[in-house]
Design an enzyme around this catalytic site. Structure first.
Site, short mmCIF file in Angstrom:
data_model
loop_
_atom_site.label_atom_id
_atom_site.label_comp_id
_atom_site.label_asym_id
_atom_site.label_seq_id
_atom_site.Cartn_x
_atom_site.Cartn_y
_atom_site.Cartn_z
N GLY A 191 -57.53 10.32 6.95
CA GLY A 191 -58.53 10.82 6.06
C GLY A 191 -58.73 9.92 5.10
N SER A 192 -58.94 10.35 3.66
CA SER A 192 -59.28 9.48 2.74
C SER A 192 -58.00 9.39 1.84
CB SER A 192 -60.41 9.98 1.73
OG SER A 192 -60.06 11.20 1.11
N ILE A 195 -57.73 12.74 -0.55
CA ILE A 195 -57.10 13.76 -0.37
C ILE A 195 -55.68 13.51 0.18
CG2 ILE A 195 -57.49 15.58 1.52
CD1 ILE A 195 -60.00 15.53 0.02
N GLU A 213 -52.97 8.46 7.51
CA GLU A 213 -53.40 7.37 8.43
C GLU A 213 -54.75 7.33 7.59
OE1 GLU A 213 -52.97 5.56 11.09
OE2 GLU A 213 -51.04 6.09 11.24
N CYS A 251 -62.04 4.11 10.35
CA CYS A 251 -61.10 3.32 9.37
C CYS A 251 -60.66 1.78 9.75
CB CYS A 251 -59.76 4.21 9.36
SG CYS A 251 -59.18 4.47 11.01
#
Lengths: 485, 486
Positions: A191-192, A195, A213, A251
């Site tokens: 995710g980002s 977070i 990741e 990503c």
């Protein structure tokens, strides 16, 4: 809607199930991997349907990026499982007689996989392959932004696997937070980076190791080519990687391109041509464009373009349709480097091209920015390749192609710095969900008397020789032929 | 400019230091093979020329017997540096990996590169080893590094600062001395990796601070390392090895010391007798005066240990030892039998010369006792029973396991040294040190020659068939798909 109490009870049951040892054996792990294969095969139609509804993904794109890729990975894991599970002997020095040393992989226990919305099936199940191959129990939290996929995973997946060892928990960020408050043996989060900091902080409470990741701005360095064939392929790959990998919402999608200013016209023409070839004269009618995931991200992308200093730099595309969550493949030329579109990860079908005086300047450009998940370089010059390899840092570095590293089973997939920590895919998945336990077995028969007190000078000499593996010295001291230095 | 030992190390000083280090690291100074070799060689010189100073510092801080200093800190450090010097080229070279049909034509390799600027926070029990051994890995991997040795071993900390300033490249390797304030200021900076050796409480603080910057961590913590002792073994040899791991290792103040023993009710008396005999052979009758035993490091830890020993339900369980002398910070080797499972001494990591023995009816019950606690850094088993041994190896999870000895696995540099669960994350020693401080970058080279346009839109059924064949695996299906059959 799970209440906290129910959740904690479920987790306790899973821990007990793990402790019963059922997940340790090779046959259980194989059965789970085969269950995954069956899920992918039997539910393929429903998977395509869910992805089409949640993201507007074409089934072939869904196969190429998610189902097919997963099938490959599960088969690879099945082939390699025995080898991965076996203990590896460690070399010992001669002095360690009647001793063996080895590294024994064992599962960690109960692990949490949090996946995201752009490849909701792929990014949920790829970590699952490693977690199950390594013998763990797993809780999967898919993204609530792709509800059909999340529902499919929650209802269908456990029926193909051991439902006592694999649970799927649906929900939004509140559920995510509740899950993060529990104690896990490992967390893999996709995710980002915002977070990710919360995930890492929650993990710190329990000393839980994590794999993160994340993303970043993956640049393309576009050098010049002597052959026009190479230029065509380069342009094709770059436009594909930007606009056709979930419409740039990946990503490892291309974020922006660096090109030498004297070649800009040529490359612009090539890219515009390739957009037409991939998506037709009217990309909006093309079957092959995924949607922007939701209004929030659509607005975010629109605002990147609405900056007047950026709007004036659009050289192709720019058409937007909020009702259909459609953004036309858009190219910009030299937007200001301080603008949001050049500071934040774009994650959408907007492609800034930045010109530099000399293509070598791109090395400085990239290394003065946060380390990305991938750097893509199109060049035929060996010396330039070596400079980039030595002077830039990124999760992966790909020459003359894009995104394809995701499919390589033998390469670690992961970031560095802001783009993440840890890695998986192939054996790296197995390793990341395992503890590599050092095991030494000795005999009680033989011992060196100089190991024990009371201490004297001679024992010290002997120990020093032993640590130096100075066998001759040892012998001489023992025979009284060598004295303390 | 090295660190001035008397200047205050505050936030401003930290930021200046980080800026300087980043500038030098950014210039590429630490990446070359030559730099790494020169720094490792300097580190070896630093140790070899100052062995006596190091032993003296350890004697001052810990009353550590010289032999423990020479063997466990100096000896192990020298082995570690020599191994790195010998293997560095191999470690640094990229590893070629196979590629598959999917990316044909292509070649791939995994290239190790440094992480950047790393922080190494070490503990007081092996102050030289725990700061300089991770430094070996950091340098070998091409990083710049800052050491923060423990203030609880102040003479060693000062010596480390002085010697590093003298021998190492101070533009890239620094030492910051201090206590909580300085450590907090360091933890606020953005590091590319943090290596922390110590206890789980501070471990959580380190990881939480690292989380703000997405900094990966290597945590070497502790735990209650159990030693399970079976019947029908050579008790004398077993006891000697237990004693060495416990009292012969900084008097039990070692993360991998056997914390407590589990044995059968029948075996306990024999075990206790054997321990007593060997203890007196090693340390004499008047153990408080023995120079072969480290002291307790300071009065805080002394008080902590006395509290464990004097707890009501525990004090009556002493079967050997118990004598203490606060003025010299010494507690003699003490053995306790069957303390209650909920006593403090069985809940906390002891980290001292107290050895509880728990008895069970069947030795198999020991697995439950061990697995019901948090995973320790090490677990030990003394047995001649092969089946039981293999059962133990499979069932007991710990950082490392040793059968028929204690602690020696730390000396096997081909084994990873690290914990799992509450005992830590990550590992080092040998090549694992190099790996711990490296980023393994995936590098893929592709050619332009063949490009299956099957991955590009517009999507067609034929492309789908080809994709299925390619990703699904068999060569035959690929051929069939190419020729248009299903």
């Amino acid at each position: 809607m799970e209440t906290t109490v129910l959740l904690e009870d479920d987790l306790e049951d899973m821990r007990m199930y793990y402790r019963s040892g059922k997940t340790r054996g090779e046959s259980w792990r194989r059965s789970q991997l085969q269950g995954l294969l069956l899920f992918l095969k039997k539910k393929e139609g429903e998977i395509f349907e869910a992805l089409a509804q949640d993201l507007g993904k074409h089934p072939i794109e869904a196969y190429r990026d998610e189902v097919g890729s997963l099938t490959k990975s599960v088969n690879y894991a099945l082939n390699c499982l025995s080898e991965w599970m076996s203990s590896k002997k460690a070399k010992l020095p001669l002095i360690a007689i009647l001793t063996t040393a080895e590294i024994v992989p064992e599962p960690l226990g109960l692990v949490l996989v949090i996946s995201t919305w752009n490849f909701p099936i792929g990014l949920s199940l790829e970590p699952l392959i490693g977690a199950l191959a390594a013998g763990n129990c797993v809780v999967l939290k898919p993204s609530e932004l792709t509800p059909k996929c999340s529902f499919l995973l929650a209802t269908a997946l456990p029926t193909f696997l051991d439902g006592k060892a694999v649970k799927v928990v649906e929900g939004d960020s509140t559920t995510g937070e509740r899950l993060l408050r529990q104690k896990w043996d490992k967390i893999l989060f996709t995710g980002s980076s915002r977070i990710a900091r919360e995930v890492l902080a929650a993990a710190a409470e329990h000393l839980t190791p994590v794999v993160l990741e994340l993303g970043g701005k993956c640049p393309v360095i576009l050098d010049s080519f002597s052959r026009s064939w190479d230029k065509e392929v380069a342009a094709q790959r770059i436009t594909w990687a930007k606009f056709n990998a979930c419409a740039g919402q990946a990503c490892i999608a291309v974020d922006y391109v660096l090109v030498e200013e004297r070649f800009i016209d040529e490359w612009l023409e090539l890219m515009k041509t390739w957009i037409k070839k991939l998506f037709g004269e009217n990309p909006k009618q093309s079957c092959c464009n995924a949607r922007i995931i939701n209004k929030h991200h659509f607005t975010r992308l629109r605002m990147l373009l609405e900056d007047p200093k950026v709007q004036s730099r659009v050289v192709h595309g720019g058409d937007m349709d909020e009702d259909n969550l459609y953004i036309e493949p858009t190219i910009l030329l030299n937007p200001p480097l301080q603008s949001a579109i050049m500071m934040d990860e774009i994650f959408g079908p907007l492609l800034p091209i930045i010109t530099v005086k000399n293509i070598e300047d791109s090395i400085q450009f990239i290394s003065s920015r946060p380390k990305p998940l991938a750097i893509y370089v199109f060049t035929e010059r060996e010396s330039f390749r070596q400079r980039i390899q030595a002077e830039t840092s990124s999760g992966s570095l790909i020459f003359n192609d894009v995104i394809i590293q995701y499919l390589a089973d033998t390469l670690p997939f992961g970031g560095i710095g802001e783009s993440g920590m840890g890695k998986y895919h192939g054996k790296f998945s197995f390793d990341t969900f395992s503890h590599h336990k050092a095991v030494v077995r000795r005999s009680l028969l033989v011992d060196f008397w100089f190991r024990f007190p009371p201490w004297n000078e001679q024992k010290l000499q002997l120990l020093r020789s032993a640590y130096d593996y100075d066998y001759l010295g040892l012998l001489l001291i023992v025979l009284g032929l060598k004295r303390s230095s | 400019m090295g660190s001035d030992a008397t200047a205050i190390f505050d936030a401003e000083a930290a930021q200046t230091m980080m800026k300087e280090l980043r500038a030098v690291y950014g210039s590429g100074a630490t990446k070359s093979y030559d730099w790494r070799v020169s720094q490792l060689s300097q580190l070896l010189k630093l140790i070899e020329y100052h062995e006596d100073d190091i032993a003296a510092a350890l004697r001052s801080d810990l009353s550590k017997p010289d032999i423990e200093s020479y063997v466990y800190e100096i000896g192990v450090l020298k082995s570690s540096i020599k191994l790195a010097l010998k293997e560095l080229r191999k470690w640094m070279s990229p590893e070629k990996v196979k590629t598959s049909l999917i990316s044909f034509p292509s070649s791939a390799k995994i290239v190790p590169e440094p992480l950047g600027i790393v922080l190494i926070i070490s503990a007081w029990n092996y102050p030289f080893l725990l700061s300089l051994d991770p430094l070996v890995g950091a340098i070998a991997a091409g990083n710049a590094a800052v050491l923060k040795p423990s203030e609880i071993s102040p003479v060693s900390s000062a010596l480390i600062a002085k010697l590093v300033r003298e021998y190492m490249d101070s533009s890239t390797i620094r030492v910051v001395e201090g206590a909580v304030a300085e450590t907090s200021v360091l933890l606020e900076q953005k590091w590319d990796k943090i290596c922390y050796t110590g206890n789980a409480v501070v471990g959580r603080i380190v990881m939480a601070a690292a989380a703000k910057h997405l900094t990966p961590v290597l945590l070497e913590l502790g735990g209650k390392c159990p030693a399970v002792v079976d019947l029908n073994i050579n008790l004398q040899v077993a006891c000697r090895r237990i004693i060495m791991g416990k009292w012969g290792s900084n008097n039990g103040q070692t993360c991998v010391s056997p914390d407590y023993i589990i044995t059968t009710k029948a075996n306990a008396p024999k075990l206790i007798d054997a321990l007593k005999t060997e203890l007196e052979k090693f340390y004499g009758k008047n153990m408080l005066e023995s120079n072969d035993l480290s002291r307790i490091v300071n009065s805080n830890h002394f008080a902590r240990l006395i509290k464990l020993l004097d707890e009501d339900k525990v004090s009556g369980k002493v079967v050997y030892g118990g004598k203490r002398d606060e003025s010299i910070l010494k507690i003699m080797p003490t053995i306790l039998l069957d303390v209650p499972r909920n006593s403090l001494i069985m809940k906390e990591e002891i980290f001292g010369p107290l050895l509880p023995i728990l008895t069970v009816d069947r030795l198999e019950d020991s697995f439950n006792i061990i697995n019901s606690g948090t995973k320790p850094l090490a677990a030990y088993l003394f047995t001649n029973d092969k089946r039981f041994r293999e059962h133990f190896v499979t069932e007991v999870s710990a950082g490392g396991l040793v059968v028929n000895d204690t602690t020696i696995h730390l000396g096997v540099l081909t084994l990873p040294f690290g914990g799992v669960g509450d005992s830590g994350m990550g590992s080092y020693h040998g090549k694992f040190s190099f790996d711990a401080f490296s980023h393994k970058k995936a590098v893929l080279y592709r050619g332009f020659v063949a490009d299956a346009d099957i991955r590009y839109p517009p999507y067609t059924r034929k492309k789908l068939r080809l994709l299925q064949a390619l990703l699904g695996g068999s060569f035959l299906t690929i051929i069939l798909a190419l020729f248009g059959r299903n």
